[in-house]
Design a protein around this motif. Structure first.
Motif, PDB file in Angstrom:
ATOM      1  N   ILE A   1       0.840  -1.200   0.000  1.00  0.00           N
ATOM      2  CA  ILE A   1       0.000   0.000   0.000  1.00  0.00           C
ATOM      3  C   ILE A   1       0.876   1.251   0.000  1.00  0.00           C
ATOM      4  O   ILE A   1       1.844   1.340   0.749  1.00  0.00           O
ATOM      5  CB  ILE A   1      -0.969  -0.025   1.193  1.00  0.00           C
ATOM      6  N   ASN A   2       0.545   2.160  -0.892  1.00  0.00           N
ATOM      7  CA  ASN A   2       1.223   3.448  -1.107  1.00  0.00           C
ATOM      8  C   ASN A   2       2.603   3.322  -1.766  1.00  0.00           C
ATOM      9  O   ASN A   2       3.313   4.312  -1.858  1.00  0.00           O
ATOM     10  CB  ASN A   2       1.328   4.261   0.181  1.00  0.00           C
ATOM     11  N   ASP A   3       2.971   2.136  -2.246  1.00  0.00           N
ATOM     12  CA  ASP A   3       4.240   1.985  -2.957  1.00  0.00           C
ATOM     13  C   ASP A   3       3.982   2.246  -4.446  1.00  0.00           C
ATOM     14  O   ASP A   3       3.852   1.330  -5.249  1.00  0.00           O
ATOM     15  CB  ASP A   3       4.826   0.599  -2.728  1.00  0.00           C
ATOM     16  N   TYR A   4       3.904   3.529  -4.778  1.00  0.00           N
ATOM     17  CA  TYR A   4       3.557   3.942  -6.139  1.00  0.00           C
ATOM     18  C   TYR A   4       4.629   3.528  -7.147  1.00  0.00           C
ATOM     19  O   TYR A   4       4.315   3.198  -8.283  1.00  0.00           O
ATOM     20  CB  TYR A   4       3.326   5.452  -6.203  1.00  0.00           C
ATOM     21  N   LYS A   5       5.876   3.524  -6.722  1.00  0.00           N
ATOM     22  CA  LYS A   5       6.961   3.148  -7.622  1.00  0.00           C
ATOM     23  C   LYS A   5       6.832   1.675  -8.029  1.00  0.00           C
ATOM     24  O   LYS A   5       6.979   1.327  -9.201  1.00  0.00           O
ATOM     25  CB  LYS A   5       8.313   3.399  -6.956  1.00  0.00           C
ATOM     26  N   ASP A   6       6.527   0.810  -7.071  1.00  0.00           N
ATOM     27  CA  ASP A   6       6.353  -0.601  -7.379  1.00  0.00           C
ATOM     28  C   ASP A   6       5.129  -0.814  -8.265  1.00  0.00           C
ATOM     29  O   ASP A   6       5.153  -1.639  -9.181  1.00  0.00           O
ATOM     30  CB  ASP A   6       6.245  -1.427  -6.099  1.00  0.00           C
ATOM     31  N   MET A   7       4.050  -0.068  -7.991  1.00  0.00           N
ATOM     32  CA  MET A   7       2.866  -0.176  -8.854  1.00  0.00           C
ATOM     33  C   MET A   7       3.211   0.213 -10.281  1.00  0.00           C
ATOM     34  O   MET A   7       2.808  -0.454 -11.236  1.00  0.00           O
ATOM     35  CB  MET A   7       1.733   0.706  -8.342  1.00  0.00           C
ATOM     36  N   ALA A   8       3.970   1.289 -10.439  1.00  0.00           N
ATOM     37  CA  ALA A   8       4.373   1.738 -11.771  1.00  0.00           C
ATOM     38  C   ALA A   8       5.242   0.672 -12.439  1.00  0.00           C
ATOM     39  O   ALA A   8       5.058   0.371 -13.628  1.00  0.00           O
ATOM     40  CB  ALA A   8       5.116   3.057 -11.679  1.00  0.00           C
ATOM     41  N   ASN A   9       6.165   0.088 -11.689  1.00  0.00           N
ATOM     42  CA  ASN A   9       7.015  -0.963 -12.247  1.00  0.00           C
ATOM     43  C   ASN A   9       6.203  -2.186 -12.672  1.00  0.00           C
ATOM     44  O   ASN A   9       6.478  -2.802 -13.708  1.00  0.00           O
ATOM     45  CB  ASN A   9       8.101  -1.368 -11.255  1.00  0.00           C
ATOM     46  N   ASN A  10       5.193  -2.547 -11.879  1.00  0.00           N
ATOM     47  CA  ASN A  10       4.318  -3.663 -12.251  1.00  0.00           C
ATOM     48  C   ASN A  10       3.542  -3.362 -13.530  1.00  0.00           C
ATOM     49  O   ASN A  10       3.408  -4.226 -14.402  1.00  0.00           O
ATOM     50  CB  ASN A  10       3.355  -4.002 -11.114  1.00  0.00           C
ATOM     51  N   MET A  11       3.044  -2.144 -13.655  1.00  0.00           N
ATOM     52  CA  MET A  11       2.329  -1.764 -14.878  1.00  0.00           C
ATOM     53  C   MET A  11       3.270  -1.794 -16.076  1.00  0.00           C
ATOM     54  O   MET A  11       2.912  -2.301 -17.146  1.00  0.00           O
ATOM     55  CB  MET A  11       1.695  -0.380 -14.747  1.00  0.00           C
ATOM     56  N   LEU A  12       4.468  -1.257 -15.905  1.00  0.00           N
ATOM     57  CA  LEU A  12       5.439  -1.263 -17.000  1.00  0.00           C
ATOM     58  C   LEU A  12       5.790  -2.690 -17.417  1.00  0.00           C
ATOM     59  O   LEU A  12       5.966  -2.974 -18.607  1.00  0.00           O
ATOM     60  CB  LEU A  12       6.690  -0.491 -16.608  1.00  0.00           C
ATOM     61  N   ARG A  13       5.884  -3.586 -16.450  1.00  0.00           N
ATOM     62  CA  ARG A  13       6.182  -4.987 -16.768  1.00  0.00           C
ATOM     63  C   ARG A  13       5.078  -5.591 -17.630  1.00  0.00           C
ATOM     64  O   ARG A  13       5.347  -6.289 -18.611  1.00  0.00           O
ATOM     65  CB  ARG A  13       6.366  -5.795 -15.491  1.00  0.00           C
ATOM     66  N   LEU A  14       3.824  -5.323 -17.275  1.00  0.00           N
ATOM     67  CA  LEU A  14       2.717  -5.848 -18.067  1.00  0.00           C
ATOM     68  C   LEU A  14       2.701  -5.275 -19.478  1.00  0.00           C
ATOM     69  O   LEU A  14       2.401  -5.970 -20.441  1.00  0.00           O
ATOM     70  CB  LEU A  14       1.373  -5.550 -17.388  1.00  0.00           C
ATOM     71  N   VAL A  15       3.029  -4.003 -19.595  1.00  0.00           N
ATOM     72  CA  VAL A  15       3.000  -3.347 -20.897  1.00  0.00           C
ATOM     73  C   VAL A  15       4.185  -3.790 -21.769  1.00  0.00           C
ATOM     74  O   VAL A  15       4.032  -3.999 -22.976  1.00  0.00           O
ATOM     75  CB  VAL A  15       3.000  -1.812 -20.719  1.00  0.00           C
ATOM     76  N   SER A  16       5.339  -3.964 -21.163  1.00  0.00           N
ATOM     77  CA  SER A  16       6.545  -4.219 -21.955  1.00  0.00           C
ATOM     78  C   SER A  16       6.864  -5.702 -22.161  1.00  0.00           C
ATOM     79  O   SER A  16       7.592  -6.044 -23.089  1.00  0.00           O
ATOM     80  CB  SER A  16       7.748  -3.533 -21.308  1.00  0.00           C
ATOM     81  N   ASP A  17       6.341  -6.585 -21.331  1.00  0.00           N
ATOM     82  CA  ASP A  17       6.672  -8.007 -21.420  1.00  0.00           C
ATOM     83  C   ASP A  17       5.432  -8.796 -21.858  1.00  0.00           C
ATOM     84  O   ASP A  17       4.658  -9.274 -21.029  1.00  0.00           O
ATOM     85  CB  ASP A  17       7.195  -8.494 -20.071  1.00  0.00           C
ATOM     86  N   SER A  18       5.275  -8.947 -23.159  1.00  0.00           N
ATOM     87  CA  SER A  18       4.067  -9.590 -23.686  1.00  0.00           C
ATOM     88  C   SER A  18       3.988 -11.071 -23.292  1.00  0.00           C
ATOM     89  O   SER A  18       2.886 -11.592 -23.080  1.00  0.00           O
ATOM     90  CB  SER A  18       3.998  -9.441 -25.200  1.00  0.00           C
ATOM     91  N   VAL A  19       5.125 -11.738 -23.167  1.00  0.00           N
ATOM     92  CA  VAL A  19       5.110 -13.144 -22.768  1.00  0.00           C
ATOM     93  C   VAL A  19       4.597 -13.272 -21.331  1.00  0.00           C
ATOM     94  O   VAL A  19       3.722 -14.096 -21.041  1.00  0.00           O
ATOM     95  CB  VAL A  19       6.514 -13.780 -22.911  1.00  0.00           C
ATOM     96  N   PHE A  20       5.116 -12.444 -20.428  1.00  0.00           N
ATOM     97  CA  PHE A  20       4.655 -12.455 -19.040  1.00  0.00           C
ATOM     98  C   PHE A  20       3.158 -12.157 -18.967  1.00  0.00           C
ATOM     99  O   PHE A  20       2.412 -12.831 -18.255  1.00  0.00           O
ATOM    100  CB  PHE A  20       5.445 -11.436 -18.212  1.00  0.00           C
ATOM    101  N   ARG A  21       2.703 -11.155 -19.726  1.00  0.00           N
ATOM    102  CA  ARG A  21       1.286 -10.780 -19.734  1.00  0.00           C
ATOM    103  C   ARG A  21       0.424 -11.951 -20.200  1.00  0.00           C
ATOM    104  O   ARG A  21      -0.602 -12.257 -19.596  1.00  0.00           O
ATOM    105  CB  ARG A  21       1.070  -9.561 -20.619  1.00  0.00           C
ATOM    106  N   GLU A  22       0.847 -12.642 -21.252  1.00  0.00           N
ATOM    107  CA  GLU A  22       0.068 -13.768 -21.761  1.00  0.00           C
ATOM    108  C   GLU A  22       0.015 -14.927 -20.763  1.00  0.00           C
ATOM    109  O   GLU A  22      -1.007 -15.597 -20.643  1.00  0.00           O
ATOM    110  CB  GLU A  22       0.619 -14.239 -23.105  1.00  0.00           C
ATOM    111  N   VAL A  23       1.108 -15.152 -20.040  1.00  0.00           N
ATOM    112  CA  VAL A  23       1.104 -16.190 -19.003  1.00  0.00           C
ATOM    113  C   VAL A  23       0.107 -15.820 -17.912  1.00  0.00           C
ATOM    114  O   VAL A  23      -0.669 -16.658 -17.456  1.00  0.00           O
ATOM    115  CB  VAL A  23       2.523 -16.403 -18.410  1.00  0.00           C
TER     116      VAL A  23
END
Length: 86
Positions: free
Chosen positions: A48-70
């Protein structure tokens, strides 16, 4: 992808709806949300309130299509199991 920064619900209906639609979710680790990853990684959690980690998680979903598909395939498996118990 769904960014759902809910801080107080155990597991919100919005998270459940996104999961049922096969939409990868990034949210805060509340009392109940870690249980959603018990068998398979179905959502990305941040403290909670870790905005940097939330941003990193969103970036991972956007940039890693294989991870997103899994993640999406895990969502469909979990949704099928929840709606069709043995």
């Amino acid at each position: 992808n769904a960014l759902i920064p809910i801080k107080v619900d155990i597991i919100s209906g919005t998270i459940r709806e996104a999961m049922m639609l096969g939409i990868p979710v990034v949210t805060y680790a509340t009392k109940g949300t870690p249980a959603l990853n018990k068998e398979k990684k179905t959502i990305l959690l941040s403290s909670i309130n870790d905005y940097k980690d939330m941003a990193n998680n969103m970036l991972r979903l956007v940039s890693d299509s294989v991870f997103r598909e899994v993640m999406v395939s895990c969502l469909y498996t979990k949704h099928h199991f929840l709606n069709h118990p043995k």
